[in-house]
Design a protein around this motif. Structure first.
Motif, PDB file in Angstrom:
ATOM      1  N   ARG A  40       0.819  -1.198   0.000  1.00  0.00           N
ATOM      2  CA  ARG A  40       0.000   0.000   0.000  1.00  0.00           C
ATOM      3  C   ARG A  40       0.859   1.257   0.000  1.00  0.00           C
ATOM      4  N   TYR A  41       1.975   1.228   0.698  1.00  0.00           N
ATOM      5  CA  TYR A  41       2.825   2.398   0.818  1.00  0.00           C
ATOM      6  C   TYR A  41       3.971   2.333  -0.187  1.00  0.00           C
ATOM      7  N   ARG A  42       4.142   3.426  -0.907  1.00  0.00           N
ATOM      8  CA  ARG A  42       5.194   3.482  -1.912  1.00  0.00           C
ATOM      9  C   ARG A  42       6.549   3.725  -1.259  1.00  0.00           C
ATOM     10  N   THR A  43       7.582   3.499  -2.039  1.00  0.00           N
ATOM     11  CA  THR A  43       8.932   3.727  -1.527  1.00  0.00           C
ATOM     12  C   THR A  43       9.436   5.122  -1.889  1.00  0.00           C
ATOM     13  N   PHE A  44       8.709   5.822  -2.765  1.00  0.00           N
ATOM     14  CA  PHE A  44       9.114   7.177  -3.159  1.00  0.00           C
ATOM     15  C   PHE A  44       7.864   7.985  -3.482  1.00  0.00           C
ATOM     16  N   ILE A  50       8.366  17.165  -4.841  1.00  0.00           N
ATOM     17  CA  ILE A  50       8.099  18.461  -5.467  1.00  0.00           C
ATOM     18  C   ILE A  50       7.816  19.541  -4.427  1.00  0.00           C
ATOM     19  N   PHE A  51       6.952  19.221  -3.460  1.00  0.00           N
ATOM     20  CA  PHE A  51       6.484  20.247  -2.521  1.00  0.00           C
ATOM     21  C   PHE A  51       7.209  20.219  -1.178  1.00  0.00           C
ATOM     22  N   SER A  52       8.068  19.254  -0.967  1.00  0.00           N
ATOM     23  CA  SER A  52       8.942  19.150   0.208  1.00  0.00           C
ATOM     24  C   SER A  52       8.232  19.460   1.527  1.00  0.00           C
ATOM     25  N   ILE A  93      18.627  18.110  -6.034  1.00  0.00           N
ATOM     26  CA  ILE A  93      18.827  16.677  -5.804  1.00  0.00           C
ATOM     27  C   ILE A  93      18.601  16.320  -4.335  1.00  0.00           C
ATOM     28  N   THR A  94      19.158  17.123  -3.437  1.00  0.00           N
ATOM     29  CA  THR A  94      19.041  16.843  -2.001  1.00  0.00           C
ATOM     30  C   THR A  94      17.594  16.873  -1.536  1.00  0.00           C
ATOM     31  N   SER A  95      16.872  17.918  -1.913  1.00  0.00           N
ATOM     32  CA  SER A  95      15.478  18.049  -1.490  1.00  0.00           C
ATOM     33  C   SER A  95      14.618  16.929  -2.056  1.00  0.00           C
ATOM     34  N   VAL A  96      14.810  16.621  -3.323  1.00  0.00           N
ATOM     35  CA  VAL A  96      14.020  15.562  -3.970  1.00  0.00           C
ATOM     36  C   VAL A  96      14.249  14.217  -3.293  1.00  0.00           C
ATOM     37  N   LEU A  97      15.505  13.890  -3.040  1.00  0.00           N
ATOM     38  CA  LEU A  97      15.822  12.590  -2.447  1.00  0.00           C
ATOM     39  C   LEU A  97      15.356  12.491  -0.996  1.00  0.00           C
ATOM     40  N   ILE A  98      15.654  13.513  -0.198  1.00  0.00           N
ATOM     41  CA  ILE A  98      15.315  13.455   1.227  1.00  0.00           C
ATOM     42  C   ILE A  98      13.805  13.379   1.433  1.00  0.00           C
ATOM     43  N   PHE A  99      13.073  14.297   0.816  1.00  0.00           N
ATOM     44  CA  PHE A  99      11.622  14.322   1.021  1.00  0.00           C
ATOM     45  C   PHE A  99      10.923  13.192   0.268  1.00  0.00           C
TER      46      PHE A  99
END
Length: 223
Positions: A40-44, A50-52, A93-99
């Motif tokens: 049910r829960y995605r990994t990404f 996008i909205f962090s 890159i950092t924001s996309v990956l972390i959030f």
């Protein structure tokens, strides 16, 4: 009739356990439901990427969002000090990956436990006041580092002796440069600047900096 998924024995349709091996019998629908629950829960999360922090706010997890954004700011401060040209790329890159990676985990934990802050963190970091102070401090630090260019400051300092050498050796004047102030960044390590002399006179100069050679060239146009 149906069959035991463990041993293959035929069992009655109404049976809940296999008479031969004792395994619990489940219907296809029950197995499918369990499988759906596991996935049910995605990994990404693209929306979180996008909205962090605003995505976290919508999910009622502002505190976690502020902590993650603070981590992004720490990375950006370090990047700015090393190479300002990388800031936009690293920030994205950092924001996309972390959030994007953390949000599915945090949403799952919130839905299951109403968790708004990670219990694994030290107790003082779980305080909303501390998180707010940390976030604000890092934000202001990042803004300060972003607008303060230490390379320009060092170029100004190094240009002082070069200007003095030019006016004394080439112009034959007994004057010294006291300060150089960069007034415009022309791009490609070229600058317009003002050279303040000890006589009170101000000269318009151009500076060309070669970072690989750590060399500065100063040109004083005809005044």
């Amino acid at each position: 009739m149906k069959y035991c998924s463990n041993c293959g024995n035929k069992v009655e349709q109404s049976s809940n356990f296999c008479e031969k091996c004792g395994s619990e019998l489940r219907t296809i629908n029950e197995s499918a439901n369990e499988s759906n629950d596991k996935h049910r829960y995605r990994t990404f999360s693209v929306w979180a990427a996008i909205f962090s922090i605003f995505y976290y706010g919508k999910k009622k997890m502002w505190a976690k969002g502020f902590v993650l954004m603070s981590l992004v700011y720490i990375i950006l401060i370090i990047t700015t000090l090393i190479n300002p040209d990388w800031v936009v790329l690293v920030a994205t890159i950092t924001s996309v990956l972390i959030f994007g990676i953390m949000s599915p985990i945090d949403v799952k934990r919130y839905n299951e436990k109403k968790e708004t802050m990670w219990p694994e963190l030290p107790s003082f970091l779980r305080s909303k006041v501390v998180v707010g102070i940390l976030f604000t401090t890092l934000l202001l630090s990042y803004i300060t580092v972003l607008f303060y260019n230490p390379s320009e400051s060092s170029i100004e300092e190094s240009s002082v002796s070069v200007v003095t050498e030019i006016v004394q050796d080439q112009w034959g004047l007994d004057v010294e440069c006291e300060r150089v102030i960069i007034t415009k960044d022309l791009g490609n390590n070229n600058y317009e600047a003002k050279a303040e002399m000890d006589t009170g006179e101000v000269l318009d100069i151009t500076i060309e900096y070669y970072p690989k050679k750590d060399t500065i060239y100063v040109e004083i146009p005809y005044q």
